[in-house]
Motif scaffolding. Sequence first.
Motif, PDB file in Angstrom:
ATOM      1  N   LEU A   2      87.414  34.752   1.603  1.00 54.70           N
ATOM      2  CA  LEU A   2      86.101  35.148   2.124  1.00 54.70           C
ATOM      3  C   LEU A   2      84.977  34.558   1.288  1.00 54.70           C
ATOM      4  N   LEU A   3      85.156  34.510  -0.024  1.00 57.60           N
ATOM      5  CA  LEU A   3      84.127  33.934  -0.888  1.00 57.60           C
ATOM      6  C   LEU A   3      83.991  32.432  -0.638  1.00 57.60           C
ATOM      7  N   VAL A   4      85.107  31.741  -0.457  1.00 57.32           N
ATOM      8  CA  VAL A   4      85.046  30.302  -0.199  1.00 57.32           C
ATOM      9  C   VAL A   4      84.401  30.031   1.151  1.00 57.32           C
ATOM     10  N   LEU A   5      84.766  30.799   2.159  1.00 59.58           N
ATOM     11  CA  LEU A   5      84.176  30.619   3.486  1.00 59.58           C
ATOM     12  C   LEU A   5      82.666  30.828   3.459  1.00 59.58           C
ATOM     13  N   ALA A   6      82.187  31.712   2.572  1.00 56.26           N
ATOM     14  CA  ALA A   6      80.751  31.980   2.472  1.00 56.26           C
ATOM     15  C   ALA A   6      80.007  30.866   1.751  1.00 56.26           C
ATOM     16  N   ARG A   7      80.717  30.016   0.970  1.00 63.27           N
ATOM     17  CA  ARG A   7      80.135  28.859   0.285  1.00 63.27           C
ATOM     18  C   ARG A   7      78.869  29.194  -0.507  1.00 63.27           C
ATOM     19  N   GLY A   8      78.972  30.193  -1.334  1.00 60.97           N
ATOM     20  CA  GLY A   8      77.858  30.529  -2.210  1.00 60.97           C
ATOM     21  C   GLY A   8      76.996  31.679  -1.733  1.00 60.97           C
ATOM     22  N   GLY A  25      77.525  42.794  -3.536  1.00 61.36           N
ATOM     23  CA  GLY A  25      78.827  42.178  -3.354  1.00 61.36           C
ATOM     24  C   GLY A  25      79.082  41.076  -4.364  1.00 61.36           C
ATOM     25  N   TYR A  26      79.726  40.013  -3.912  1.00 61.28           N
ATOM     26  CA  TYR A  26      80.098  38.909  -4.791  1.00 61.28           C
ATOM     27  C   TYR A  26      79.832  37.579  -4.090  1.00 61.28           C
ATOM     28  N   ARG A  27      79.643  36.541  -4.893  1.00 62.44           N
ATOM     29  CA  ARG A  27      79.494  35.193  -4.366  1.00 62.44           C
ATOM     30  C   ARG A  27      80.107  34.200  -5.340  1.00 62.44           C
ATOM     31  N   LEU A  28      80.390  33.000  -4.854  1.00 62.67           N
ATOM     32  CA  LEU A  28      80.881  31.939  -5.717  1.00 62.67           C
ATOM     33  C   LEU A  28      79.725  31.181  -6.347  1.00 62.67           C
ATOM     34  N   SER A  29      79.916  30.774  -7.583  1.00 58.75           N
ATOM     35  CA  SER A  29      78.992  29.822  -8.204  1.00 58.75           C
ATOM     36  C   SER A  29      79.455  28.432  -7.779  1.00 58.75           C
ATOM     37  N   THR A  30      78.676  27.764  -6.936  1.00 63.99           N
ATOM     38  CA  THR A  30      79.140  26.550  -6.260  1.00 63.99           C
ATOM     39  C   THR A  30      78.500  25.261  -6.782  1.00 63.99           C
ATOM     40  N   GLU A  31      77.771  25.333  -7.914  1.00 64.06           N
ATOM     41  CA  GLU A  31      77.029  24.152  -8.369  1.00 64.06           C
ATOM     42  C   GLU A  31      77.938  22.940  -8.576  1.00 64.06           C
ATOM     43  N   ARG A  32      79.136  23.139  -9.111  1.00 63.88           N
ATOM     44  CA  ARG A  32      80.033  22.017  -9.398  1.00 63.88           C
ATOM     45  C   ARG A  32      81.316  22.109  -8.570  1.00 63.88           C
ATOM     46  N   ALA A  33      81.300  22.908  -7.528  1.00 61.85           N
ATOM     47  CA  ALA A  33      82.529  23.171  -6.787  1.00 61.85           C
ATOM     48  C   ALA A  33      82.723  22.197  -5.638  1.00 61.85           C
ATOM     49  N   GLY A  34      83.983  21.883  -5.378  1.00 61.00           N
ATOM     50  CA  GLY A  34      84.349  21.087  -4.218  1.00 61.00           C
ATOM     51  C   GLY A  34      85.091  21.947  -3.210  1.00 61.00           C
ATOM     52  N   PHE A  35      84.851  21.670  -1.934  1.00 62.33           N
ATOM     53  CA  PHE A  35      85.475  22.440  -0.858  1.00 62.33           C
ATOM     54  C   PHE A  35      86.131  21.471   0.119  1.00 62.33           C
TER      55      PHE A  35
END
Length: 270
Positions: free
Chosen positions: A38-44, A96-106
């Motif tokens: 769910l966190l990845v699908l939300a992309r930040g 809730g929660y979120r991903l830190s996506t600054e350096r993340a690849g999807f």
Amino acid sequence: MGVRPGAVSFSLLGPVSATVGGERVTVSGRRQRVILSLLVLARGRVVPVATLVDAVWGERPPLSARARVALGVIALRKAFRAAGHSGTVIVGTRSGYRLSTERAGFDVREFDDLVAAADRAAAHGEALRAGLLYRGALDLWSGPALEGVGGRLTESAAARLEARRRAVCEALLTVGRDLADDGFFDEAEQALRDVLRAAEEPGAAGPAAEAHLALGRLLVTLYRLGQGRHHLRAAAALGEERAVGELAALAERGSGAGEALELVPRQAVR
């Protein structure tokens, strides 16, 4: 190009997974996989705790559901640290929660980018480039979307991703036909073979029959042009007696019963 040290990558196009600098993150148990998905699908974007609870337990969550979600997040953070990430991957907020996506690849984002570029190439008549890009998008898949997760919310997301994969297969099928019509036989065969390979996955089988037929037509064309090597390679891609039988019927309709048997490569059936 190597993976940057500490770079985080997330994969949903197959088994749900994550890596840090190429090192696999250990995601244990369905609860952690659901939360991460769910966190990845939300992309930040922030995913509310209530949404995570619903995704894990559905309509009858335990009284301790929110605490268990928090424990799942703590376990995921530890797993990322164990894989070598020194920062905060999962950020807590008031809701809730979120991903830190600054350096993340999807892989989902890479898939979207490749498909968008392929669509543009196809719209401009650049079939060769479109085929390469569509094939690159399909190569990102390693199984059914969000494999090993389950649950109403994630299954809905998986169905949407699988629908996009089927659409790419159909687009690549069109490109393969266009390449064959333009005389790019090697590229056409590869495109059609890739459609068949993708169609082996559950949920992506829609274009398979049409790809078999298109490859059969290509085989007949190659045979008539005297390109025996290509003829046998394309026949081998059909890979089964039923498909070769369909090819025999196609050849008979196209060239007359007397010639049909000569168009079927019997040695490729085994």
